[in-house]
Every structure is written in C-alpha cells, then in structure tokens.
Design a protein around this motif. Structure first.
Motif, PDB file in Angstrom:
ATOM      1  N   GLY A   1      -4.865  -3.895   4.228  1.00  0.00           N
ATOM      2  CA  GLY A   1      -3.742  -3.193   3.614  1.00  0.00           C
ATOM      3  C   GLY A   1      -3.128  -2.160   4.544  1.00  0.00           C
ATOM      4  O   GLY A   1      -1.906  -2.025   4.617  1.00  0.00           O
ATOM      5  N   VAL A   2      -3.977  -1.430   5.269  1.00  0.00           N
ATOM      6  CA  VAL A   2      -3.477  -0.441   6.227  1.00  0.00           C
ATOM      7  C   VAL A   2      -2.738  -1.139   7.365  1.00  0.00           C
ATOM      8  O   VAL A   2      -1.650  -0.721   7.764  1.00  0.00           O
ATOM      9  CB  VAL A   2      -4.635   0.429   6.775  1.00  0.00           C
ATOM     10  N   ILE A   3      -3.300  -2.216   7.867  1.00  0.00           N
ATOM     11  CA  ILE A   3      -2.651  -2.972   8.948  1.00  0.00           C
ATOM     12  C   ILE A   3      -1.306  -3.513   8.475  1.00  0.00           C
ATOM     13  O   ILE A   3      -0.293  -3.385   9.169  1.00  0.00           O
ATOM     14  CB  ILE A   3      -3.565  -4.111   9.444  1.00  0.00           C
ATOM     15  N   ASP A   4      -1.283  -4.093   7.285  1.00  0.00           N
ATOM     16  CA  ASP A   4      -0.027  -4.619   6.733  1.00  0.00           C
ATOM     17  C   ASP A   4       0.992  -3.502   6.542  1.00  0.00           C
ATOM     18  O   ASP A   4       2.178  -3.691   6.811  1.00  0.00           O
ATOM     19  CB  ASP A   4      -0.276  -5.320   5.400  1.00  0.00           C
ATOM     20  N   PHE A   5       0.538  -2.336   6.077  1.00  0.00           N
ATOM     21  CA  PHE A   5       1.425  -1.193   5.887  1.00  0.00           C
ATOM     22  C   PHE A   5       2.088  -0.806   7.205  1.00  0.00           C
ATOM     23  O   PHE A   5       3.286  -0.552   7.264  1.00  0.00           O
ATOM     24  CB  PHE A   5       0.643  -0.010   5.318  1.00  0.00           C
TER      25      PHE A   5
ATOM     26  N   ALA B   1      -2.179   6.931   4.585  1.00  0.00           N
ATOM     27  CA  ALA B   1      -2.380   8.160   5.352  1.00  0.00           C
ATOM     28  C   ALA B   1      -3.817   8.644   5.257  1.00  0.00           C
ATOM     29  O   ALA B   1      -4.404   9.082   6.251  1.00  0.00           O
ATOM     30  CB  ALA B   1      -1.414   9.238   4.871  1.00  0.00           C
ATOM     31  N   LYS B   2      -4.407   8.570   4.071  1.00  0.00           N
ATOM     32  CA  LYS B   2      -5.806   8.984   3.879  1.00  0.00           C
ATOM     33  C   LYS B   2      -6.735   8.105   4.705  1.00  0.00           C
ATOM     34  O   LYS B   2      -7.635   8.605   5.392  1.00  0.00           O
ATOM     35  CB  LYS B   2      -6.159   8.911   2.391  1.00  0.00           C
ATOM     36  N   ALA B   3      -6.532   6.800   4.675  1.00  0.00           N
ATOM     37  CA  ALA B   3      -7.380   5.888   5.447  1.00  0.00           C
ATOM     38  C   ALA B   3      -7.236   6.161   6.942  1.00  0.00           C
ATOM     39  O   ALA B   3      -8.236   6.229   7.665  1.00  0.00           O
ATOM     40  CB  ALA B   3      -7.015   4.437   5.128  1.00  0.00           C
ATOM     41  N   LEU B   4      -6.018   6.339   7.401  1.00  0.00           N
ATOM     42  CA  LEU B   4      -5.789   6.603   8.815  1.00  0.00           C
ATOM     43  C   LEU B   4      -6.367   7.954   9.224  1.00  0.00           C
ATOM     44  O   LEU B   4      -6.920   8.090  10.330  1.00  0.00           O
ATOM     45  CB  LEU B   4      -4.305   6.528   9.141  1.00  0.00           C
ATOM     46  N   LYS B   5      -6.272   8.937   8.339  1.00  0.00           N
ATOM     47  CA  LYS B   5      -6.853  10.252   8.628  1.00  0.00           C
ATOM     48  C   LYS B   5      -8.354  10.139   8.837  1.00  0.00           C
ATOM     49  O   LYS B   5      -8.907  10.675   9.795  1.00  0.00           O
ATOM     50  CB  LYS B   5      -6.559  11.220   7.491  1.00  0.00           C
ATOM     51  N   GLU B   6      -9.012   9.426   7.932  1.00  0.00           N
ATOM     52  CA  GLU B   6     -10.470   9.303   8.033  1.00  0.00           C
ATOM     53  C   GLU B   6     -10.870   8.494   9.270  1.00  0.00           C
ATOM     54  O   GLU B   6     -11.845   8.817   9.939  1.00  0.00           O
ATOM     55  CB  GLU B   6     -11.060   8.695   6.761  1.00  0.00           C
ATOM     56  N   LEU B   7     -10.113   7.471   9.578  1.00  0.00           N
ATOM     57  CA  LEU B   7     -10.418   6.671  10.776  1.00  0.00           C
ATOM     58  C   LEU B   7     -10.032   7.412  12.055  1.00  0.00           C
ATOM     59  O   LEU B   7     -10.456   7.025  13.142  1.00  0.00           O
ATOM     60  CB  LEU B   7      -9.696   5.325  10.706  1.00  0.00           C
ATOM     61  N   GLY B   8      -9.259   8.487  11.933  1.00  0.00           N
ATOM     62  CA  GLY B   8      -8.855   9.271  13.089  1.00  0.00           C
ATOM     63  C   GLY B   8      -9.960  10.153  13.637  1.00  0.00           C
ATOM     64  O   GLY B   8      -9.824  10.729  14.714  1.00  0.00           O
ATOM     65  N   HIS B   9     -11.070  10.275  12.932  1.00  0.00           N
ATOM     66  CA  HIS B   9     -12.207  11.050  13.415  1.00  0.00           C
ATOM     67  C   HIS B   9     -13.104  10.120  14.228  1.00  0.00           C
ATOM     68  O   HIS B   9     -13.481   9.044  13.744  1.00  0.00           O
ATOM     69  CB  HIS B   9     -12.975  11.643  12.238  1.00  0.00           C
ATOM     70  N   PRO B  10     -13.468  10.490  15.449  1.00  0.00           N
ATOM     71  CA  PRO B  10     -14.240   9.586  16.317  1.00  0.00           C
ATOM     72  C   PRO B  10     -15.546   9.076  15.704  1.00  0.00           C
ATOM     73  O   PRO B  10     -15.856   7.894  15.821  1.00  0.00           O
ATOM     74  CB  PRO B  10     -14.512  10.423  17.570  1.00  0.00           C
ATOM     75  N   THR B  11     -16.290   9.936  15.026  1.00  0.00           N
ATOM     76  CA  THR B  11     -17.563   9.497  14.441  1.00  0.00           C
ATOM     77  C   THR B  11     -17.328   8.515  13.312  1.00  0.00           C
ATOM     78  O   THR B  11     -18.010   7.491  13.209  1.00  0.00           O
ATOM     79  CB  THR B  11     -18.377  10.708  13.945  1.00  0.00           C
ATOM     80  N   ARG B  12     -16.351   8.785  12.449  1.00  0.00           N
ATOM     81  CA  ARG B  12     -16.070   7.866  11.338  1.00  0.00           C
ATOM     82  C   ARG B  12     -15.540   6.535  11.851  1.00  0.00           C
ATOM     83  O   ARG B  12     -15.887   5.476  11.312  1.00  0.00           O
ATOM     84  CB  ARG B  12     -15.099   8.513  10.353  1.00  0.00           C
ATOM     85  N   LEU B  13     -14.721   6.572  12.880  1.00  0.00           N
ATOM     86  CA  LEU B  13     -14.225   5.326  13.465  1.00  0.00           C
ATOM     87  C   LEU B  13     -15.380   4.523  14.047  1.00  0.00           C
ATOM     88  O   LEU B  13     -15.449   3.301  13.875  1.00  0.00           O
ATOM     89  CB  LEU B  13     -13.170   5.623  14.531  1.00  0.00           C
ATOM     90  N   MET B  14     -16.314   5.195  14.708  1.00  0.00           N
ATOM     91  CA  MET B  14     -17.487   4.516  15.271  1.00  0.00           C
ATOM     92  C   MET B  14     -18.331   3.871  14.155  1.00  0.00           C
ATOM     93  O   MET B  14     -18.761   2.723  14.272  1.00  0.00           O
ATOM     94  CB  MET B  14     -18.327   5.521  16.057  1.00  0.00           C
ATOM     95  N   ILE B  15     -18.537   4.593  13.065  1.00  0.00           N
ATOM     96  CA  ILE B  15     -19.304   4.060  11.933  1.00  0.00           C
ATOM     97  C   ILE B  15     -18.584   2.846  11.345  1.00  0.00           C
ATOM     98  O   ILE B  15     -19.203   1.800  11.110  1.00  0.00           O
ATOM     99  CB  ILE B  15     -19.499   5.143  10.847  1.00  0.00           C
ATOM    100  N   PHE B  16     -17.283   2.980  11.110  1.00  0.00           N
ATOM    101  CA  PHE B  16     -16.526   1.884  10.503  1.00  0.00           C
ATOM    102  C   PHE B  16     -16.523   0.649  11.408  1.00  0.00           C
ATOM    103  O   PHE B  16     -16.730  -0.467  10.930  1.00  0.00           O
ATOM    104  CB  PHE B  16     -15.100   2.335  10.182  1.00  0.00           C
ATOM    105  N   LYS B  17     -16.308   0.839  12.690  1.00  0.00           N
ATOM    106  CA  LYS B  17     -16.321  -0.302  13.619  1.00  0.00           C
ATOM    107  C   LYS B  17     -17.681  -0.985  13.613  1.00  0.00           C
ATOM    108  O   LYS B  17     -17.769  -2.215  13.654  1.00  0.00           O
ATOM    109  CB  LYS B  17     -15.966   0.159  15.035  1.00  0.00           C
TER     110      LYS B  17
ATOM    111  N   MET C   1       0.846  -1.174   0.000  1.00  0.00           N
ATOM    112  CA  MET C   1       0.000   0.000   0.000  1.00  0.00           C
ATOM    113  C   MET C   1       0.892   1.238   0.000  1.00  0.00           C
ATOM    114  O   MET C   1       1.879   1.293   0.720  1.00  0.00           O
ATOM    115  CB  MET C   1      -0.910  -0.016   1.227  1.00  0.00           C
ATOM    116  N   GLU C   2       0.518   2.219  -0.785  1.00  0.00           N
ATOM    117  CA  GLU C   2       1.278   3.457  -0.866  1.00  0.00           C
ATOM    118  C   GLU C   2       1.045   4.317   0.372  1.00  0.00           C
ATOM    119  O   GLU C   2      -0.028   4.266   0.987  1.00  0.00           O
ATOM    120  CB  GLU C   2       0.865   4.235  -2.108  1.00  0.00           C
ATOM    121  N   LEU C   3       2.052   5.099   0.696  1.00  0.00           N
ATOM    122  CA  LEU C   3       2.008   5.966   1.871  1.00  0.00           C
ATOM    123  C   LEU C   3       0.780   6.877   1.865  1.00  0.00           C
ATOM    124  O   LEU C   3       0.081   6.999   2.879  1.00  0.00           O
ATOM    125  CB  LEU C   3       3.286   6.796   1.943  1.00  0.00           C
ATOM    126  N   GLU C   4       0.482   7.513   0.732  1.00  0.00           N
ATOM    127  CA  GLU C   4      -0.630   8.456   0.658  1.00  0.00           C
ATOM    128  C   GLU C   4      -1.974   7.776   0.889  1.00  0.00           C
ATOM    129  O   GLU C   4      -2.866   8.334   1.526  1.00  0.00           O
ATOM    130  CB  GLU C   4      -0.645   9.192  -0.688  1.00  0.00           C
TER     131      GLU C   4
END
Length: 94
Positions: A82-86, A7-23, A1-4
């Motif tokens: 992919g993010v976990i593997d990265f 980073a985008k996936a981690l950024k989006e999951l870094g928001h509490p509401t989005r993390l709650m939705i994804f979980k 997985m590319e750095l960018e």
C-alpha cells in the motif's frame, strides 16, 4: 491508502533500527520470526527491540502472534505494498 497512514509507515521506516528490523522480517516471509531470533540476529537489547517493534505494529507494518510462549512478529506485506502503491500512484501523470 490515506496520506496519514502512508506518512506514519514511512516515518517508522525512516528510523535505521526499525528499517533494519522490518527488512529482516521481510526476508523471512509470511511466517514471521520469534522476537528472540530477531534480537539474536540483530544484536538489539530486548527493551530497545520491544520499543521499535511496538512502533512498527502501531504503523500497521508488523503484527504479532503468540504460539505457546513464543511471540512471533509477522511483516504485513499488504501495508508495505500500500505504501509503495501510494508513492507510485501519480508517477509520470504530467
């Protein structure tokens, strides 16, 4: 997985509401959930939920599919892995 991409996936999951939705989506597996059920379960206003889902879709963490009049959100486990593997890719290499 590319750095960018990671980073985008981690950024989006870094928001509490989005993390709650994804979980919540991950708990329900590959079949996904209707948007209305997500809204009801998490008590998120529709316009707010739509905004957060759009961010998750843009990051490749969620896809949407329509079944008649129902819009389903489906977690993308391949992207998550992919993010976990990265993050683990260079673990303990020194």
């Amino acid at each position: 997985m590319e750095l960018e991409i990671a980073a985008k996936a981690l950024k989006e999951l870094g928001h509490p509401t989005r993390l709650m939705i994804f979980k919540h989506l991950v708990k329900h597996g590959y079949q996904g959930l209707p948007v209305g059920e997500i809204q009801e379960a998490l008590s998120i206003p529709g316009s707010t939920l739509s905004h957060h889902i759009s961010s998750l879709v843009a990051a490749g963490l969620v896809t949407q599919r329509r079944d008649g009049r129902t819009l389903f959100c489906v977690p993308q486990f391949e992207t998550l892995q992919g993010v976990i593997d990265f993050l683990q890719d260079e673990c303990c290499t020194q």
